[in-house]
Design a protein around this motif. Structure first.
Motif, PDB file in Angstrom:
ATOM      1  N   PHE A  42      60.380  50.663  59.004  1.00  8.66           N
ATOM      2  CA  PHE A  42      59.694  51.955  58.999  1.00  8.66           C
ATOM      3  C   PHE A  42      59.142  52.283  60.383  1.00  8.66           C
ATOM      4  O   PHE A  42      59.141  53.437  60.796  1.00  8.66           O
ATOM      5  N   GLY A  43      58.692  51.248  61.079  1.00  5.12           N
ATOM      6  CA  GLY A  43      58.130  51.454  62.416  1.00  5.12           C
ATOM      7  C   GLY A  43      59.147  52.011  63.391  1.00  5.12           C
ATOM      8  O   GLY A  43      58.786  52.662  64.374  1.00  5.12           O
ATOM      9  N   LYS A  44      60.428  51.750  63.116  1.00  6.81           N
ATOM     10  CA  LYS A  44      61.475  52.204  64.043  1.00  6.81           C
ATOM     11  C   LYS A  44      61.921  53.644  63.758  1.00  6.81           C
ATOM     12  O   LYS A  44      62.731  54.190  64.487  1.00  6.81           O
ATOM     13  N   LEU A  45      61.417  54.236  62.692  1.00  5.94           N
ATOM     14  CA  LEU A  45      61.845  55.610  62.371  1.00  5.94           C
ATOM     15  C   LEU A  45      61.357  56.578  63.451  1.00  5.94           C
ATOM     16  O   LEU A  45      60.253  56.414  63.982  1.00  5.94           O
ATOM     17  N   PRO A  46      62.138  57.595  63.753  1.00  6.41           N
ATOM     18  CA  PRO A  46      61.715  58.520  64.807  1.00  6.41           C
ATOM     19  C   PRO A  46      60.463  59.313  64.421  1.00  6.41           C
ATOM     20  O   PRO A  46      60.290  59.658  63.251  1.00  6.41           O
ATOM     21  N   ASP A  47      59.626  59.587  65.416  1.00  5.24           N
ATOM     22  CA  ASP A  47      58.381  60.322  65.178  1.00  5.24           C
ATOM     23  C   ASP A  47      58.647  61.700  64.580  1.00  5.24           C
ATOM     24  O   ASP A  47      57.830  62.231  63.837  1.00  5.24           O
ATOM     25  N   SER A  48      59.807  62.262  64.922  1.00  5.77           N
ATOM     26  CA  SER A  48      60.094  63.630  64.485  1.00  5.77           C
ATOM     27  C   SER A  48      60.066  63.780  62.959  1.00  5.77           C
ATOM     28  O   SER A  48      59.822  64.872  62.451  1.00  5.77           O
ATOM     29  N   LEU A  49      60.287  62.675  62.253  1.00  6.16           N
ATOM     30  CA  LEU A  49      60.277  62.754  60.792  1.00  6.16           C
ATOM     31  C   LEU A  49      58.884  63.002  60.240  1.00  6.16           C
ATOM     32  O   LEU A  49      58.724  63.399  59.100  1.00  6.16           O
ATOM     33  N   PHE A  50      57.889  62.699  61.057  1.00  9.26           N
ATOM     34  CA  PHE A  50      56.511  62.734  60.549  1.00  9.26           C
ATOM     35  C   PHE A  50      55.643  63.780  61.239  1.00  9.26           C
ATOM     36  O   PHE A  50      54.468  63.898  60.943  1.00  9.26           O
TER      37      PHE A  50
ATOM     38  N   PRO B 215      71.284  63.203  63.613  1.00  8.71           N
ATOM     39  CA  PRO B 215      72.071  62.511  62.596  1.00  8.71           C
ATOM     40  C   PRO B 215      71.187  61.831  61.554  1.00  8.71           C
ATOM     41  O   PRO B 215      70.011  61.541  61.827  1.00  8.71           O
ATOM     42  N   PRO B 216      71.757  61.561  60.357  1.00  4.44           N
ATOM     43  CA  PRO B 216      70.989  60.827  59.349  1.00  4.44           C
ATOM     44  C   PRO B 216      70.656  59.409  59.821  1.00  4.44           C
ATOM     45  O   PRO B 216      71.296  58.908  60.750  1.00  4.44           O
ATOM     46  N   ILE B 217      69.674  58.808  59.160  1.00  2.00           N
ATOM     47  CA  ILE B 217      69.224  57.464  59.592  1.00  2.00           C
ATOM     48  C   ILE B 217      69.664  56.432  58.567  1.00  2.00           C
ATOM     49  O   ILE B 217      69.276  56.494  57.400  1.00  2.00           O
ATOM     50  N   LEU B 218      70.457  55.500  59.018  1.00  2.00           N
ATOM     51  CA  LEU B 218      71.011  54.476  58.110  1.00  2.00           C
ATOM     52  C   LEU B 218      69.914  53.585  57.534  1.00  2.00           C
ATOM     53  O   LEU B 218      69.000  53.193  58.247  1.00  2.00           O
ATOM     54  N   VAL B 219      70.038  53.306  56.250  1.00  2.00           N
ATOM     55  CA  VAL B 219      69.045  52.423  55.610  1.00  2.00           C
ATOM     56  C   VAL B 219      69.719  51.307  54.822  1.00  2.00           C
ATOM     57  O   VAL B 219      69.084  50.652  54.013  1.00  2.00           O
ATOM     58  N   ASP B 220      71.022  51.100  55.055  1.00  2.00           N
ATOM     59  CA  ASP B 220      71.697  50.129  54.187  1.00  2.00           C
ATOM     60  C   ASP B 220      71.244  48.697  54.420  1.00  2.00           C
ATOM     61  O   ASP B 220      71.469  47.838  53.580  1.00  2.00           O
ATOM     62  N   ASP B 221      70.566  48.447  55.526  1.00  2.00           N
ATOM     63  CA  ASP B 221      70.039  47.082  55.683  1.00  2.00           C
ATOM     64  C   ASP B 221      68.560  47.009  55.279  1.00  2.00           C
ATOM     65  O   ASP B 221      67.890  46.029  55.528  1.00  2.00           O
ATOM     66  N   TRP B 222      68.071  48.077  54.652  1.00  2.00           N
ATOM     67  CA  TRP B 222      66.679  48.059  54.184  1.00  2.00           C
ATOM     68  C   TRP B 222      66.590  47.508  52.765  1.00  2.00           C
ATOM     69  O   TRP B 222      65.499  47.263  52.262  1.00  2.00           O
TER      70      TRP B 222
ATOM     71  N   GLN C 125      59.237  54.988  46.651  1.00  2.00           N
ATOM     72  CA  GLN C 125      58.590  53.837  47.279  1.00  2.00           C
ATOM     73  C   GLN C 125      57.651  54.354  48.362  1.00  2.00           C
ATOM     74  O   GLN C 125      58.007  55.266  49.104  1.00  2.00           O
ATOM     75  N   PHE C 126      56.474  53.793  48.438  1.00  2.00           N
ATOM     76  CA  PHE C 126      55.550  54.171  49.508  1.00  2.00           C
ATOM     77  C   PHE C 126      55.913  53.416  50.780  1.00  2.00           C
ATOM     78  O   PHE C 126      56.285  52.246  50.717  1.00  2.00           O
ATOM     79  N   ILE C 127      55.764  54.091  51.913  1.00  2.00           N
ATOM     80  CA  ILE C 127      55.861  53.373  53.182  1.00  2.00           C
ATOM     81  C   ILE C 127      54.665  53.754  54.046  1.00  2.00           C
ATOM     82  O   ILE C 127      54.172  54.875  53.971  1.00  2.00           O
ATOM     83  N   GLU C 128      54.223  52.811  54.832  1.00  2.00           N
ATOM     84  CA  GLU C 128      53.051  53.032  55.680  1.00  2.00           C
ATOM     85  C   GLU C 128      53.500  53.202  57.116  1.00  2.00           C
ATOM     86  O   GLU C 128      54.372  52.459  57.576  1.00  2.00           O
ATOM     87  N   ARG C 129      52.899  54.144  57.798  1.00  2.00           N
ATOM     88  CA  ARG C 129      53.205  54.307  59.224  1.00  2.00           C
ATOM     89  C   ARG C 129      51.990  54.914  59.895  1.00  2.00           C
ATOM     90  O   ARG C 129      51.525  55.982  59.473  1.00  2.00           O
ATOM     91  N   ASP C 130      51.500  54.227  60.880  1.00  9.35           N
ATOM     92  CA  ASP C 130      50.297  54.664  61.603  1.00  9.35           C
ATOM     93  C   ASP C 130      49.162  55.027  60.646  1.00  9.35           C
ATOM     94  O   ASP C 130      48.487  56.046  60.820  1.00  9.35           O
ATOM     95  N   GLY C 131      49.010  54.236  59.631  1.00  9.33           N
ATOM     96  CA  GLY C 131      47.891  54.436  58.709  1.00  9.33           C
ATOM     97  C   GLY C 131      48.107  55.565  57.705  1.00  9.33           C
ATOM     98  O   GLY C 131      47.212  55.873  56.917  1.00  9.33           O
ATOM     99  N   ILE C 132      49.256  56.202  57.743  1.00  8.97           N
ATOM    100  CA  ILE C 132      49.525  57.290  56.789  1.00  8.97           C
ATOM    101  C   ILE C 132      50.613  56.836  55.826  1.00  8.97           C
ATOM    102  O   ILE C 132      51.602  56.223  56.236  1.00  8.97           O
TER     103      ILE C 132
END
Lengths: 240, 262
Positions: free
Chosen positions: B203-211, A40-47, A55-62
């Motif tokens: 962003f940290g809560k996003l599933p790994d599958s997206l990346f 399913p899609p991922i809700l972002v309305d509280d973002w 917009q850039f987002i960082e995750r695990d250094g990427i």
């Protein structure tokens, strides 16, 4: 030669001279578009995201890119996906971005205002694009209100702006909801929203695509080309 | 430089003459934005509450402030409007324009208070129509009324937080707003810092599958090879041959029409 998207007139228009574009190209040996969907899609309305620009987002250094696909040019989520399926993905990036943060591992996450439909069960039928057993209408419509999921298949049954199809469906399965949706460079068949349904939309991430290359469209593009060179991905100059 | 600055300042304050001025006497070409629908409706219903500012000269009037009001009056075909008339050599028109703009700055706290009170008595449409604001402006105000904790609304009223910072702060959780409310001055960068913290957590809560890296498939090539081998093995007179041939054709057709992504 790099994997590329096809430059055609898209829902949001044609590429602009000097523009920098993020591409996910077409490759016969690649994964089908369904692989890249968030289902399913991922809700972002509280973002509290801005519905304009990327917009850039960082995750695990990427660094990844969050990009809002406007409902003005793509009122239906399916409009956008059907276009990507045929021509690959091409999204303009602001020249003010810090391109040095973009690498081959950068993903572009796409958000659409209508990607989540709270009352999706009202649509009754859909085909899960990922063929997930748990997304079958008989399963999902029975879920309690408190733990509702949604199936991306509903996007193809919520079409606005379609017309009566000229030809009947090849699979012989017809419905009075069948519509042909005309986009600038192609058309596709889907289903209009059931008349009794009033959709309750919420913005959500609906797909995540990798970066095949960045392109800069020729024509007064030298400055932006220089900026885009800082990215750690394939970069090419294109005519359109 | 200082001589020029001195010329901009009036020698002494003046009390403008207040009178009705015929709209026809006012300049036709006025720079600036056109009045919106809501603004025109408001002028139509309430008239022009605040007189426009004019500087009188031998050649007519220069408009110092109130251009949108004049444009709205013209659209509504009003005969005359109230105006403050200043003498020609008192101060340059541009100075009066800027000073008036400065003095008339939006009092957001008062506006929010009024909207919060009106909301209990009227619908959004009624408020927009009566007050002359757009729905977007009203929604933005309501977001502040509903989204800011009382301490931050007070900070806004006291001028410890600007309107633009308040618009950002409304996106924070109440406990984060509480932290901000303790600051003497609430700055935009403090709010942005907290918003960034929130975003990172989301962003940290996003599933790994997206990346995940996209695995190559190459299934078409492999399938086509197998079917080619089958065509070599299965005798052409066998009843299965036609089926294998059909499969080979289908696969090739699919390769040409069903494109995949990298």
């Amino acid at each position: 030669m790099s994997i590329s998207a096809i430059p055609v007139q898209r829902g949001c228009g044609t590429r602009k001279s000097g523009g920098v574009y993020f591409e996910t190209g077409l490759d016969p040996n690649g994964q089908p578009i369904e692989y890249f969907l968030c289902d399913p899609p991922i809700l972002v309305d509280d973002w509290h995201l801005s519905a304009v620009g990327v917009q850039f987002i960082e995750r695990d250094g990427i660094t990844h890119i969050l990009d809002w696909v406007g409902a003005k040019h793509y009122p239906n989520v399916a409009d956008f996906l059907e276009e990507v399926k045929r021509f690959g993905l091409s999204r303009r990036l602001s020249s003010s971005l810090d391109f040095s943060r973009i690498s081959a591992r950068t993903r572009i996450l796409l958000v659409h205002q209508r990607a989540w439909i709270n009352n999706f069960q009202d649509y009754k039928t859909w085909n899960c694009p990922k063929n997930l057993p748990g997304h079958h209408p008989e399963v999902l419509t029975q879920e309690p209100e408190t733990s509702k999921r949604m199936c991306a298949g509903v996007w193809w049954g919520d079409i606005e702006g379609g017309t009566t199809p000229k030809a009947k469906r090849l699979d012989g399965v017809g419905s009075d909801r069948d519509v042909e949706r005309q986009m600038p460079s192609f058309s596709y068949l889907a289903q209009k929203r059931p008349e009794t349904v009033k959709p309750q939309y919420r913005p959500a991430i609906f797909a995540s695509f990798p970066c095949s290359r960045l392109v800069v469209v020729k024509g007064n593009h030298e400055k932006n080309l220089e900026k885009a060179r800082r990215a750690n991905v394939v970069l090419e100059e294109v005519d359109q | 430089m200082s001589e020029q600055q001195l010329q901009l300042l009036p020698e002494q304050p003046v009390s403008p003459e207040i009178r009705q001025v015929s709209v026809k006497e006012l300049p036709e070409q006025l720079p600036g934005s056109e009045p919106g629908k809501a603004f025109i409706q408001s002028v139509e219903k309430f008239g022009i509450l605040q007189p426009v500012g004019l500087i009188e000269s031998n050649f007519g009037y220069h408009v110092a402030f109130g251009r949108r009001r004049i444009k709205a009056a013209r659209l509504l075909e009003l005969d005359s409007i109230p105006a403050h008339i200043y003498p020609a050599d008192w101060t340059p028109t541009e100075v009066l324009t800027l000073v008036e703009n400065q003095q008339r700055r939006d009092n957001l706290a008062a506006k929010l208070e009024a909207i919060a009170s009106l909301r209990l008595k009227a619908t959004m449409n009624e408020i927009c129509l009566a007050v002359g604001v757009t729905k977007t402006e009203l929604r933005s105000a309501i977001r502040l009324i509903d989204g800011l904790i009382p301490e931050l609304r007070l900070a806004l009223a006291e001028g410890r937080m600007t309107a633009s910072t308040a618009q950002k702060a409304v996106r924070l959780a109440p406990e984060q707003q509480q932290t901000l409310a303790e600051f003497e001055t609430i700055k935009g960068k403090d709010v942005e810092h907290l918003l960034r913290v929130n975003s990172s957590a989301s962003f940290g809560k996003l599933p790994d599958s997206l990346f995940e890296e996209v695995p190559p498939t190459q299934w078409q090539d492999r399938a086509e090879n197998l079917v080619t081998q089958l065509l070599e093995i299965v005798p052409s007179e066998s009843r299965y041959y036609a089926q294998v041939l059909e499969l080979a054709t289908t696969l090739k057709v699919q390769q040409e029409t069903s494109k995949c992504l990298c």
